[in-house]
Design a protein around this motif. Structure first.
Motif, PDB file in Angstrom:
ATOM      1  N   GLY A  34       0.874  -0.833  -0.265  1.00 57.93           N
ATOM      2  CA  GLY A  34       0.227   0.143   0.098  1.00 57.93           C
ATOM      3  C   GLY A  34       0.711   1.132  -0.275  1.00 57.93           C
ATOM      4  N   GLU A  35       1.970   1.217   0.166  1.00 54.98           N
ATOM      5  CA  GLU A  35       3.070   2.288   0.670  1.00 54.98           C
ATOM      6  C   GLU A  35       3.005   2.081  -0.601  1.00 54.98           C
ATOM      7  N   VAL A  36       3.124   3.813  -0.937  1.00 49.59           N
ATOM      8  CA  VAL A  36       3.703   4.228  -2.570  1.00 49.59           C
ATOM      9  C   VAL A  36       5.070   4.950  -2.470  1.00 49.59           C
ATOM     10  N   VAL A  37       6.299   4.045  -4.100  1.00 54.13           N
ATOM     11  CA  VAL A  37       7.316   4.773  -4.017  1.00 54.13           C
ATOM     12  C   VAL A  37       7.565   5.481  -5.299  1.00 54.13           C
ATOM     13  N   ASP A  80       2.689 -16.913  -1.712  1.00 52.72           N
ATOM     14  CA  ASP A  80       2.053 -15.611  -2.548  1.00 52.72           C
ATOM     15  C   ASP A  80       2.377 -14.416  -3.789  1.00 52.72           C
ATOM     16  N   THR A  81       1.483 -13.469  -4.099  1.00 48.36           N
ATOM     17  CA  THR A  81       1.298 -13.396  -5.393  1.00 48.36           C
ATOM     18  C   THR A  81       1.793 -11.051  -5.075  1.00 48.36           C
ATOM     19  N   LEU A  82       3.079 -11.454  -6.259  1.00 48.59           N
ATOM     20  CA  LEU A  82       2.594  -9.585  -5.849  1.00 48.59           C
ATOM     21  C   LEU A  82       2.780  -8.590  -6.609  1.00 48.59           C
ATOM     22  N   VAL A  83       1.657  -7.473  -6.484  1.00 45.71           N
ATOM     23  CA  VAL A  83       1.324  -6.774  -7.517  1.00 45.71           C
ATOM     24  C   VAL A  83       1.849  -5.704  -7.715  1.00 45.71           C
ATOM     25  N   LYS A 222       3.268   0.975  -6.214  1.00 44.65           N
ATOM     26  CA  LYS A 222       2.635   1.158  -4.781  1.00 44.65           C
ATOM     27  C   LYS A 222       2.097  -0.980  -5.061  1.00 44.65           C
ATOM     28  N   PHE A 223       2.954  -1.307  -3.966  1.00 45.64           N
ATOM     29  CA  PHE A 223       3.052  -2.441  -3.968  1.00 45.64           C
ATOM     30  C   PHE A 223       1.168  -3.479  -3.086  1.00 45.64           C
ATOM     31  N   GLU A 224       1.174  -4.382  -4.265  1.00 48.45           N
ATOM     32  CA  GLU A 224      -0.422  -4.976  -2.707  1.00 48.45           C
ATOM     33  C   GLU A 224       0.175  -6.926  -3.300  1.00 48.45           C
TER      34      GLU A 224
END
Length: 310
Positions: A34-37, A80-83, A222-224
């Motif tokens: 959820g963090e924007v980088v 897991d899956t990284l989005v 952004k990661f999910e």
């Protein structure tokens, strides 16, 4: 394109960039879902080629495609899956570079496809970026279409070259990894160990001479995490399409991987396997990301409107 109001955190590589996708490196940052980088990336030549006089054989070392990373995604676990939400890709300078390099490209002999003819001559093109265009001269004048040439996670055991696309993602060189799209990547090690780089201002299907419109860039992501959701190959989603990338040699195996994995994705949506096979036979799309790397990358696609079930 996704609108973002969150505070943006900048990530710049400390020290040397990586030329491998590997879990054995020290993470440069920890990022929460959820963090924007905003990530700074160097071009494929580590920003060393700056004029038409800088011939690759005289300027470059043994490695290409410096990666920014690894970035540790908090909470990511194998299975897991990284989005990855690609929010924006902004050139970090007002020019792009492309080259014709000895023994590299789609229409010449290479280290992996050796033949006896002399190498093609080296040549460098410098393009000016302005007003949404990338221009070298009246003929070489194209729209700005930024995307990430390399994007991926660390493999489970081995370290893979930053020139190699495979099931971790890597150097796929598919223009679909662009702003507004989501890239789904497998997590095979704790923290995922995310890398990206090799940003392009544009590229045609196949990356024919082996070098796109190479730029340094600031990339906003952004990661999910999707927990306990395992995928075998990278997936991409746009507003209108579902896509899967397969990377292999020969090229037809890359196509088979991409289409078979797209069928699996459709099965997850509720499709019967052979109905999906039939649908992709009639309406599926396939294009070449690269035809020059250690493995070739192909993208299988289907319009979302055809995947809806009654």
């Amino acid at each position: 394109m996704e609108k973002v109001s969150e505070k943006v955190r900048q990530i710049i590589q400390p020290g040397e960039h990586s030329y491998v996708f590997s879990k054995y490196l020290e993470p440069i940052a920890h990022v929460k879902p959820g963090e924007v980088v905003e990530i700074y990336t160097k071009d494929a030549f580590e920003n060393r080629i700056t004029s038409e006089k800088d011939l690759p054989s005289q300027i470059l070392g043994d490695y290409l495609n410096p990666q920014t990373g690894p970035i540790y995604i908090d909470g990511a676990e194998p299975g897991d899956t990284l989005v990855v939400h690609i929010i924006d890709i902004e050139p970090d300078r007002d020019w792009a570079v492309s080259v014709m390099k000895e023994s590299f490209g789609g229409l010449t002999s290479t280290d992996l496809t050796p033949m006896l003819q002399d190498p093609l001559p080296e040549k460098v093109w410098i393009y000016k970026i302005e007003d949404g265009m990338v221009r070298c001269n009246d003929q070489l004048n194209f729209p700005l279409r930024p995307f990430l040439g390399t994007i991926g996670t660390a493999p489970e055991v081995e370290a893979l070259s930053a020139l190699t696309p495979f099931n971790h993602g890597g150097n796929m060189d598919v223009p679909d990894t662009k702003p507004g799209n989501k890239v789904y990547l497998p997590v095979r090690t704790e923290g995922a160990f995310f890398f990206t780089g090799d940003a392009h201002a544009g590229q045609g299907d196949g990356e024919l001479c082996g070098v796109a419109l190479e730029i340094s860039a600031r990339v906003r992501l952004k990661f999910e995490l999707i927990k306990n959701k395992e995928i075998k190959w990278p997936r991409i989603e746009s507003d209108s399409e579902y896509m899967v990338v397969g990377s292999a040699r020969p090229m037809e195996d890359a196509a088979r991987i991409a289409y078979s994995e797209l069928i699996k994705w459709m099965e997850e949506m509720g499709w019967d396997k052979f109905e999906a096979y039939q649908a992709l036979t009639q309406i599926g799309k396939l294009h070449v990301g690269n035809m020059v790397d250690t493995y070739y990358s192909l993208v299988a696609k289907i319009d979302k409107k055809y995947t809806k079930l009654d």
